[in-house]
Design a protein around this motif. Structure first.
Motif, PDB file in Angstrom:
ATOM      1  N   LYS A   4       0.833  -1.209   0.000  1.00 28.26           N
ATOM      2  CA  LYS A   4       0.000   0.000   0.000  1.00 28.26           C
ATOM      3  C   LYS A   4       0.868   1.260   0.000  1.00 28.26           C
ATOM      4  O   LYS A   4       0.606   2.222  -0.729  1.00 28.26           O
ATOM      5  CB  LYS A   4      -0.881  -0.022   1.246  1.00 28.26           C
ATOM      6  CG  LYS A   4      -1.974   1.011   1.219  1.00 28.26           C
ATOM      7  CD  LYS A   4      -2.992   0.715   2.311  1.00 28.26           C
ATOM      8  CE  LYS A   4      -3.329   1.976   3.061  1.00 28.26           C
ATOM      9  NZ  LYS A   4      -3.842   1.687   4.398  1.00 28.26           N
ATOM     10  N   ASN A   5       1.932   1.246   0.782  1.00 26.84           N
ATOM     11  CA  ASN A   5       2.754   2.455   0.921  1.00 26.84           C
ATOM     12  C   ASN A   5       3.769   2.642  -0.195  1.00 26.84           C
ATOM     13  O   ASN A   5       4.043   3.760  -0.607  1.00 26.84           O
ATOM     14  CB  ASN A   5       3.490   2.435   2.267  1.00 26.84           C
ATOM     15  CG  ASN A   5       2.508   2.495   3.414  1.00 26.84           C
ATOM     16  OD1 ASN A   5       1.435   3.085   3.278  1.00 26.84           O
ATOM     17  ND2 ASN A   5       2.857   1.864   4.525  1.00 26.84           N
ATOM     18  N   LYS A   6       4.296   1.537  -0.707  1.00 28.06           N
ATOM     19  CA  LYS A   6       5.396   1.698  -1.661  1.00 28.06           C
ATOM     20  C   LYS A   6       5.059   1.226  -3.073  1.00 28.06           C
ATOM     21  O   LYS A   6       5.851   1.381  -3.993  1.00 28.06           O
ATOM     22  CB  LYS A   6       6.625   0.942  -1.138  1.00 28.06           C
ATOM     23  CG  LYS A   6       7.063   1.518   0.207  1.00 28.06           C
ATOM     24  CD  LYS A   6       8.422   1.054   0.626  1.00 28.06           C
ATOM     25  CE  LYS A   6       8.862   1.833   1.882  1.00 28.06           C
ATOM     26  NZ  LYS A   6       9.994   1.222   2.544  1.00 28.06           N
ATOM     27  N   LEU A   7       3.856   0.650  -3.210  1.00 27.04           N
ATOM     28  CA  LEU A   7       3.493   0.083  -4.515  1.00 27.04           C
ATOM     29  C   LEU A   7       1.981   0.185  -4.675  1.00 27.04           C
ATOM     30  O   LEU A   7       1.306  -0.775  -5.007  1.00 27.04           O
ATOM     31  CB  LEU A   7       3.953  -1.386  -4.546  1.00 27.04           C
ATOM     32  CG  LEU A   7       4.133  -2.077  -5.887  1.00 27.04           C
ATOM     33  CD1 LEU A   7       5.088  -1.314  -6.777  1.00 27.04           C
ATOM     34  CD2 LEU A   7       4.624  -3.495  -5.688  1.00 27.04           C
ATOM     35  N   ASN A   8       1.510   1.386  -4.402  1.00 30.06           N
ATOM     36  CA  ASN A   8       0.057   1.545  -4.281  1.00 30.06           C
ATOM     37  C   ASN A   8      -0.708   1.128  -5.530  1.00 30.06           C
ATOM     38  O   ASN A   8      -1.847   0.665  -5.461  1.00 30.06           O
ATOM     39  CB  ASN A   8      -0.267   2.992  -3.909  1.00 30.06           C
ATOM     40  CG  ASN A   8      -1.693   3.114  -3.452  1.00 30.06           C
ATOM     41  OD1 ASN A   8      -2.566   3.428  -4.245  1.00 30.06           O
ATOM     42  ND2 ASN A   8      -1.918   2.795  -2.182  1.00 30.06           N
ATOM     43  N   ILE A   9      -0.080   1.261  -6.674  1.00 29.07           N
ATOM     44  CA  ILE A   9      -0.761   0.869  -7.912  1.00 29.07           C
ATOM     45  C   ILE A   9      -1.158  -0.608  -7.870  1.00 29.07           C
ATOM     46  O   ILE A   9      -2.196  -1.003  -8.405  1.00 29.07           O
ATOM     47  CB  ILE A   9       0.110   1.191  -9.148  1.00 29.07           C
ATOM     48  CG1 ILE A   9      -0.666   0.893 -10.425  1.00 29.07           C
ATOM     49  CG2 ILE A   9       1.438   0.442  -9.112  1.00 29.07           C
ATOM     50  CD1 ILE A   9       0.011   1.359 -11.687  1.00 29.07           C
ATOM     51  N   VAL A  10      -0.375  -1.422  -7.193  1.00 28.17           N
ATOM     52  CA  VAL A  10      -0.723  -2.846  -7.084  1.00 28.17           C
ATOM     53  C   VAL A  10      -1.920  -3.027  -6.142  1.00 28.17           C
ATOM     54  O   VAL A  10      -2.826  -3.817  -6.405  1.00 28.17           O
ATOM     55  CB  VAL A  10       0.502  -3.680  -6.640  1.00 28.17           C
ATOM     56  CG1 VAL A  10       0.092  -5.110  -6.310  1.00 28.17           C
ATOM     57  CG2 VAL A  10       1.557  -3.683  -7.734  1.00 28.17           C
ATOM     58  N   THR A  36      -0.606  -3.807 -14.902  1.00 26.28           N
ATOM     59  CA  THR A  36       0.215  -3.214 -13.852  1.00 26.28           C
ATOM     60  C   THR A  36       1.643  -3.763 -13.882  1.00 26.28           C
ATOM     61  O   THR A  36       2.620  -3.025 -13.701  1.00 26.28           O
ATOM     62  CB  THR A  36      -0.465  -3.477 -12.496  1.00 26.28           C
ATOM     63  OG1 THR A  36      -1.782  -2.911 -12.581  1.00 26.28           O
ATOM     64  CG2 THR A  36       0.293  -2.863 -11.351  1.00 26.28           C
ATOM     65  N   ILE A  37       1.741  -5.054 -14.138  1.00 20.83           N
ATOM     66  CA  ILE A  37       3.065  -5.677 -14.262  1.00 20.83           C
ATOM     67  C   ILE A  37       3.866  -4.967 -15.371  1.00 20.83           C
ATOM     68  O   ILE A  37       5.051  -4.662 -15.218  1.00 20.83           O
ATOM     69  CB  ILE A  37       2.903  -7.178 -14.634  1.00 20.83           C
ATOM     70  CG1 ILE A  37       2.080  -7.922 -13.588  1.00 20.83           C
ATOM     71  CG2 ILE A  37       4.246  -7.845 -14.899  1.00 20.83           C
ATOM     72  CD1 ILE A  37       2.780  -8.197 -12.304  1.00 20.83           C
ATOM     73  N   ASN A  44      -1.257   4.654 -11.121  1.00 19.12           N
ATOM     74  CA  ASN A  44      -2.659   4.320 -10.835  1.00 19.12           C
ATOM     75  C   ASN A  44      -3.236   3.376 -11.868  1.00 19.12           C
ATOM     76  O   ASN A  44      -2.750   3.264 -12.996  1.00 19.12           O
ATOM     77  CB  ASN A  44      -3.504   5.586 -10.668  1.00 19.12           C
ATOM     78  CG  ASN A  44      -3.922   6.165 -11.991  1.00 19.12           C
ATOM     79  OD1 ASN A  44      -5.004   5.874 -12.480  1.00 19.12           O
ATOM     80  ND2 ASN A  44      -3.038   6.954 -12.603  1.00 19.12           N
ATOM     81  N   TYR A  45      -4.260   2.668 -11.423  1.00 12.75           N
ATOM     82  CA  TYR A  45      -4.900   1.660 -12.259  1.00 12.75           C
ATOM     83  C   TYR A  45      -6.366   2.021 -12.427  1.00 12.75           C
ATOM     84  O   TYR A  45      -7.064   2.313 -11.452  1.00 12.75           O
ATOM     85  CB  TYR A  45      -4.782   0.274 -11.607  1.00 12.75           C
ATOM     86  CG  TYR A  45      -5.378  -0.840 -12.447  1.00 12.75           C
ATOM     87  CD1 TYR A  45      -4.773  -1.212 -13.646  1.00 12.75           C
ATOM     88  CD2 TYR A  45      -6.541  -1.497 -12.057  1.00 12.75           C
ATOM     89  CE1 TYR A  45      -5.321  -2.214 -14.441  1.00 12.75           C
ATOM     90  CE2 TYR A  45      -7.092  -2.512 -12.842  1.00 12.75           C
ATOM     91  CZ  TYR A  45      -6.475  -2.868 -14.037  1.00 12.75           C
ATOM     92  OH  TYR A  45      -7.020  -3.856 -14.821  1.00 12.75           O
ATOM     93  N   VAL A  56     -11.564  -2.971 -20.254  1.00 12.17           N
ATOM     94  CA  VAL A  56     -10.320  -2.229 -20.427  1.00 12.17           C
ATOM     95  C   VAL A  56      -9.714  -2.020 -19.049  1.00 12.17           C
ATOM     96  O   VAL A  56     -10.429  -1.661 -18.114  1.00 12.17           O
ATOM     97  CB  VAL A  56     -10.598  -0.838 -21.057  1.00 12.17           C
ATOM     98  CG1 VAL A  56      -9.353   0.027 -21.029  1.00 12.17           C
ATOM     99  CG2 VAL A  56     -11.103  -0.986 -22.482  1.00 12.17           C
ATOM    100  N   GLY A  57      -8.424  -2.278 -18.925  1.00  8.61           N
ATOM    101  CA  GLY A  57      -7.725  -1.954 -17.688  1.00  8.61           C
ATOM    102  C   GLY A  57      -6.437  -1.240 -18.039  1.00  8.61           C
ATOM    103  O   GLY A  57      -5.689  -1.701 -18.897  1.00  8.61           O
ATOM    104  N   VAL A  58      -6.219  -0.099 -17.417  1.00  9.26           N
ATOM    105  CA  VAL A  58      -5.040   0.695 -17.773  1.00  9.26           C
ATOM    106  C   VAL A  58      -4.227   1.020 -16.523  1.00  9.26           C
ATOM    107  O   VAL A  58      -4.771   1.538 -15.547  1.00  9.26           O
ATOM    108  CB  VAL A  58      -5.453   2.007 -18.466  1.00  9.26           C
ATOM    109  CG1 VAL A  58      -4.202   2.838 -18.793  1.00  9.26           C
ATOM    110  CG2 VAL A  58      -6.246   1.729 -19.731  1.00  9.26           C
ATOM    111  N   ALA A  59      -2.949   0.698 -16.569  1.00  8.16           N
ATOM    112  CA  ALA A  59      -2.041   1.061 -15.482  1.00  8.16           C
ATOM    113  C   ALA A  59      -1.067   2.109 -15.997  1.00  8.16           C
ATOM    114  O   ALA A  59      -0.511   1.954 -17.079  1.00  8.16           O
ATOM    115  CB  ALA A  59      -1.275  -0.162 -15.011  1.00  8.16           C
ATOM    116  N   VAL A  60      -0.934   3.168 -15.219  1.00  5.16           N
ATOM    117  CA  VAL A  60      -0.003   4.225 -15.610  1.00  5.16           C
ATOM    118  C   VAL A  60       0.987   4.452 -14.468  1.00  5.16           C
ATOM    119  O   VAL A  60       0.588   4.583 -13.324  1.00  5.16           O
ATOM    120  CB  VAL A  60      -0.772   5.526 -15.925  1.00  5.16           C
ATOM    121  CG1 VAL A  60       0.175   6.721 -15.908  1.00  5.16           C
ATOM    122  CG2 VAL A  60      -1.459   5.422 -17.279  1.00  5.16           C
TER     123      VAL A  60
END
Ligand code: FAD
Lengths: 786, 266
Positions: B88-94, B128-129, B179-180, B193-197
């Protein structure tokens, strides 16, 4: 009286359901029971060239394998309703075989059945059955099925029509009125096909007892007696008194478990052949392919108005799919349960509906929650809203202008429609007024204007429905083609200790009869609910019955019980008078005892019951016992009505519809248990919202199903719907003892057009006038682009 | 919904699992959370003769920080990842990504290793990967190796894992600004559709799932990006877009652009 009636008594049946202790068919395991698995067609339309069972027969644990050549149930499963062509010709009734013989007519049609020691072995062996098919072109769309070039589902008749029927005023008269109308609104759309999706899939166990020469069929049905009758008299030709049909707990039906399915009959036949019990439980994939579907009407409609917005005429042509065969009630659904509701809640003076009902290479279509009435309501409520837009009228105003004025059915007579029915009582403007009040209509319109300025797409949709329930007066439905009566049976057995068993021919598969029926019996007898047991679902216990559908259980089944309760009290009074040494006319009954008026001399219900069974000191000439059965045949349908209002916001980038509010103000007559009525309404609303926004059975052109699992068939989920705001008005039914109208289908009838009206309203300033259901994000977005 | 017959072996170490996989070859399947494999087996779309259950192997379900990286063991369930404060703190996009996967029951069983190995073109993790430039650690009969995210997804349900290889862990660089965004399919709730930026100063990395039969890095978007979200209009440049009953090519293409924009703006 009234300790229980009108109170939100908690459901007694929930104790076992919530603990996982329900008795569903698949929970039953009989000694020596075998398991069946079906070999089903992967094609919608094909010739069966050859079936090779030799490998399968050698497989582990196989008990028997049957194919269509084995002569089981040669007449097939029958249709229970006859609808004739408008020229008088009888409808076309194909044999609906228990196993396909040489022709496949829909995807998933059973070709063979494998019976084995376990389900796993049955499945494994079923895979070894080799079937050679020759695939043929199919037709799945009801309108295309009537094109001259369409592949035929049944060759013998030269086209696909099961019947071609009409109702209402003379067509030329209606056409003439439309031609001279000030304004005509037109719509063309498909009220698309949906799958019923009961939580419990269909499940059957047939058990032939060699010693007694008797069959027991455990089945997840909505009407055990009707299944017994059809099975015995029409399909297998076995004696009715030697067959017991048991349907304990059933996990939802929504219509789909009314019908007599081929699997039920086939298992019953097989059980005697192999001399062992045999079970089959549908899996979810089979349910999508073989449970009777709902809706599927292709509609073309015109409604004419005068310059004030009053309806002058209504003309509709529909193509309504029957599927590959005629299911038990199928012909009634788009005709007598549909066309007869074309009056709606309006004074329309001229109405004509023509229905062509084609066979299609799909599973059968039959009644699904609301059955014909949601389709009628969708049409009326969409087209009147569309007309309002076109005529620049407010959608509430146009309805107020056209409503049938209030009538109670007692001092004011019932309302005679143009389409055969006489409404019992109604106050249509009452529910709309209340619904608009609940919404805060004027404030909403202001909010909407503001939202539009900010680029938000906000819309409101109204629907004011009526339905025909309390099915049904036997003579009336007989004249309309029903091949059965639709009365109900209620049996009240008072035991010596004053405890009461009530047997009903209706069937509860989620409705809560065990609670509601006990509530009013307790009140009428003035005894605790705990002293009353409601029994249903076993033909050996319940004398007869027609089951549960068409919101009939309380209105018809409840009335039959009331008749028996009255007989109990009448006889009880005779016994009480004897014991109290008073005249019957001097007695009054309240709080569970008979009292000599003006005195404190009384005798309790329990003492009278005991006296009836220990008749030592007893009225001369009176039979012992306190046990009465009654048949109740209603004098009319009942007509619940209501207003549903939806508020939606459409995402302008994706077309996704967010249902923000849903208001339901229903009038179901007198209410026995408000909590249960609210639950029925809410469940129905979610089902109707499901059809509007999400659910759709899609067959491709070759008859393959694209939406055969929950990966592709979108069921509504809790987060798809807001809290449903419910309220009600009460206009009692004038012709049954409880004054009740029925609440099981209302939610599914009123809600669908309210949602679609709201979506169209949200987009109307962009020029959108209609969107095909379900209004998926893709469809909405595309509508916005044009 | 009854699978065909199979044997079940519970592996107690990675090397044992690899050995078993080598021994049974095509007949065997690794079982992790079982939330993709078992449904397919019940429909008899997949009929392995042997299941090698790796879910009990110790050390494969930890989340640790090493150097600059967060390492998520292949057997970590989506729930475990969702609950991890480290992630949550260091890889919030996951965290954002796993939150969108299925429902609680699915998240309690499904694993990151299973999700990646299964390579469902509509699953969430791949986007996200890709955007995180994560590194997939695998072990096979020839020892261990790593695969860069961009090389991992090869097509529909197809990856560059060799037949005898098992995913053991996934290594992520820390991500500060990512963010995802997901548009849910209404029935399955997988991604239409899923988008990770992942943003790093003026540069951006964009992973897209659901749109094509292979999840992809939207290089055209990354190249066009100069701080504003208009680059989203390049979301499907040179991409063959999938079509189904919920989203045809036109609509899905539109959604891809909308969602890339949305993710760039977020
Ligand atoms: C109802 C439902 C809803 C879902 N919704 C979503 C969703 O919204 N988004 C989404 O992304 N996913 C969704 N999923 C899929 C879910 O995330 C799965 O759990 C996941 O894709 C697979 O993980 P698993 O651990 O269950 O793998 P398994 O089912 O155990 O295995 C899947 C495949 O991967 C192989 N495998 C497993 N682990 C390894 C390994 N370590 N190395 C090599 N091969 C391996 C197996 O052999 C098998 O072929 C959903 C699943 C269900 C049932």
């Amino acid at each position: 009286m009234g300790n229980f009636i009108g109170k939100s008594v908690k459901r007694r049946e929930d104790a076992r359901f919530l603990r996982g202790a329900g008795r569903y068919t698949d929970d039953i395991k009989l000694p020596k029971m075998t398991q069946a698995a079906f070999v089903r067609s992967p094609y919608a339309h094909a010739k069966v060239l050859n079936i090779d069972i030799s490998e399968a027969q050698k497989a582990d644990g196989v008990v028997a394998i049957y194919t269509g050549q084995d002569g089981c149930g040669a007449y097939g499963v029958p249709c229970g309703w006859q609808v004739n062509f408008k020229n008088g010709d009888t409808m076309r009734e194909p044999v609906h075989p228990l196993l396909a013989k040489d022709k496949i007519r829909h995807l998933g049609e059973a070709v063979a059945i494998v019976v084995a020691e376990t389900l796993e072995l049955a499945r494994d062996a079923a895979e070894l059955v080799e079937v050679d098919y020759e695939e043929l072109p199919a037709v799945t769309d009801p309108k295309k099925a009537m094109e001259p070039s369409a592949p035929l589902v049944h060759e013998e008749w030269g086209d696909n029509a099961a019947f071609d029927w009409c109702i209402g005023n003379d067509r030329t008269e209606v056409e003439a009125a439309l031609a001279s109308a000030h304004h005509v609104t037109e719509m063309e759309y498909r009220n698309h096909r949906v799958a019923p999706n009961a939580m419990e899939p269909r499940s059957y166990i047939a058990d032939y007892d060699i010693n007694a020469g008797k069959w027991t069929l455990y089945t997840s049905t909505q009407n055990p007696h009707l299944i017994r009758l059809l099975l015995c008299a029409f399909v297998l030709g076995i004696p009715e008194h030697k067959v017991r049909v048991v349907s304990y707990d059933v996990g939802g039906g929504f219509g789909s478990k009314i019908y007599h399915y081929t699997e039920e009959a086939l298992l019953t036949w097989i059980s005697k052949e192999i001399g062992r019990p045999v079970k089959w439980t549908s899996d979810r994939s089979e349910a999508f392919l073989t449970d009777a579907h709902g809706r599927d009407h292709v509609v073309h409609s015109k409604m004419g108005f005068d310059k004030d917005g009053k309806i002058v005429a209504h003309l509709t042509d529909e193509y309504c799919a029957m599927g590959a065969y005629l299911s038990t009630f199928a012909p009634a659904v788009p005709t007598y349960l549909h066309g007869t509701l074309f009056q709606g809640v309006y004074t329309t003076p001229l109405i004509h509906l023509n229905v062509v009902a084609p066979f299609t290479h799909t599973v059968v279509v039959d009644a699904y929650r609301g059955a014909g009435r949601p389709e009628a309501t969708y049409l009326l409520e969409r087209i009147i809203s569309k007309a309002a837009k076109e005529m620049k009228m407010d959608p509430a105003d146009i309805r107020f202008k056209n409503f049938i004025p209030p009538f109670d059915g007692i001092d004011e007579p019932g309302y005679q429609t143009q389409v055969a029915l006489q409404y019992d009582s109604g106050n249509y403007e009452g529910v709309l007024k209340r619904g608009l009040e609940m919404l805060g209509y004027e404030d909403f319109r202001k909010e909407q204007t503001k939202a539009r300025k900010n680029g938000k797409l906000l819309g409101v949709g109204i629907s004011t429905y009526i339905e025909g329930c309390g099915i049904a007066p036997s003579a009336v439905v007989g004249s309309l083609g029903a091949r059965a009566g639709l009365f109900e049976v209620g049996h009240v057995r008072v035991q010596p200790t004053g405890k009461v068993q009530v047997f009903t021919g209706t069937h509860s598969h989620g409705q809560g009869h065990e609670t509601v029926f006990a509530q009013f019996v307790a009140d009428k007898l003035g005894i605790p609910m705990d002293d009353i047991e409601i029994e249903h679902g076993d033909t050996d216990q319940v004398a007869f019955g027609m089951g549960t559908y068409g919101s009939r259980s309380l209105a018809v089944g409840g009335s039959a019980i009331i008749k028996s309760v009255e007989k109990v009290l009448e006889k009880g009074a005779k016994i009480a008078a004897h014991k109290l040494e008073a005249a019957e006319k001097d007695l009054e009954y309240a709080e569970g005892k008979w009292t000599v008026k003006g005195t404190d001399k009384s005798i309790s219900f329990g003492d009278v019951s005991l006296t009836a069974y220990v008749p030592h000191d007893y009225p001369e000439g009176l039979e012992p016992g306190l046990d009465f059965s009654s048949f109740y045949d209603p004098s009319n349908f009942t007509y619940p009505f209501g207003t549903h209002i939806a508020v939606v916001e459409v995402d302008k980038d994706t077309g996704k519809v967010d249902l923000q509010r849903f208001i339901a103000c229903d009038d179901v007559g007198n209410v026995m248990n408000p909590m249960i009525v609210d639950g029925q309404i809410q469940g129905g609303v979610v089902q109707g919202v499901g059809q509007a926004l999400l659910e759709e059975v899609v067959y491709d052109d070759s008859g393959q199903m694209i939406t055969g699992s929950y990966m592709d068939y979108a069921m509504p989920r809790a987060d798809d719907v807001p809290m449903i705001e419910t309220d009600r008005t009460v206009t009692p039914c004038p012709h049954n003892p409880l004054g009740v109208k029925g609440a099981g289908e209302a939610g599914a009838i009123g809600s669908t057009p309210a949602v679609v009206n709201a979506v169209v309203d949200a987009l109307s300033h962009l020029g959108v006038t209609d969107i095909q259901m379900p209004v998926t994000p893709q469809r909405v977005w595309k509508a916005m682009q044009n | 919904m009854i699978p065909s017959k199979f044997d079940y072996i519970k592996a107690s170490s990675i090397s044992e699992a690899v050995k078993l996989l080598g021994k049974h070859g095509y007949d065997a399947k690794i079982l992790s959370g079982g939330h993709s494999l078992i449904p397919a087996m019940k429909l008899r779309l997949n009929r392995p003769l042997v299941l090698i259950d790796i879910s009990g192997i110790s050390g494969m379900n930890t989340i640790t920080e090493q150097g600059g990286e967060i390492i998520i063991g292949a057997n970590c369930t989506h729930s475990q990842v969702l609950k991890s404060d480290l992630v949550k703190n260091k890889l919030n996009i996951v965290t954002q990504t796993v939150k969108c996967i299925g429902d609680i029951q699915v998240r309690n069983r499904g694993t990151i290793g299973g999700s990646l190995a299964h390579a469902d073109p509509s699953s969430d993790y791949p986007a996200t990967i890709l955007a995180c430039e994560a590194i997939i650690e695998v072990e096979g009969k020839n020892g261990s190796r790593t695969i860069d995210a961009i090389d991992f997804f090869q097509g529909i349900f197809t990856t560059s894992l060799a037949e005898d290889e098992i995913i053991t862990a996934v290594r992520f660089p820390k991500v500060i600004n990512g963010n995802y965004q997901k548009f849910f399919q209404s029935a399955s709730r997988f991604a239409v559709v899923g988008v990770a930026v992942v943003k790093d100063g003026d540069s951006v990395k964009v992973g897209v799932t659901g749109v094509s039969d292979t999840p992809y890095r939207a290089i055209a978007v990354e190249d066009a990006y100069s701080g504003n979200s208009d680059a989203g209009s390049h979301a499907i440049d040179n991409i063959e877009v999938m079509s189904d009953h919920f989203a045809d090519v036109e609509y899905r293409s539109h959604l891809a652009k909308v969602y890339v924009k949305k993710a760039l703006e977020a």
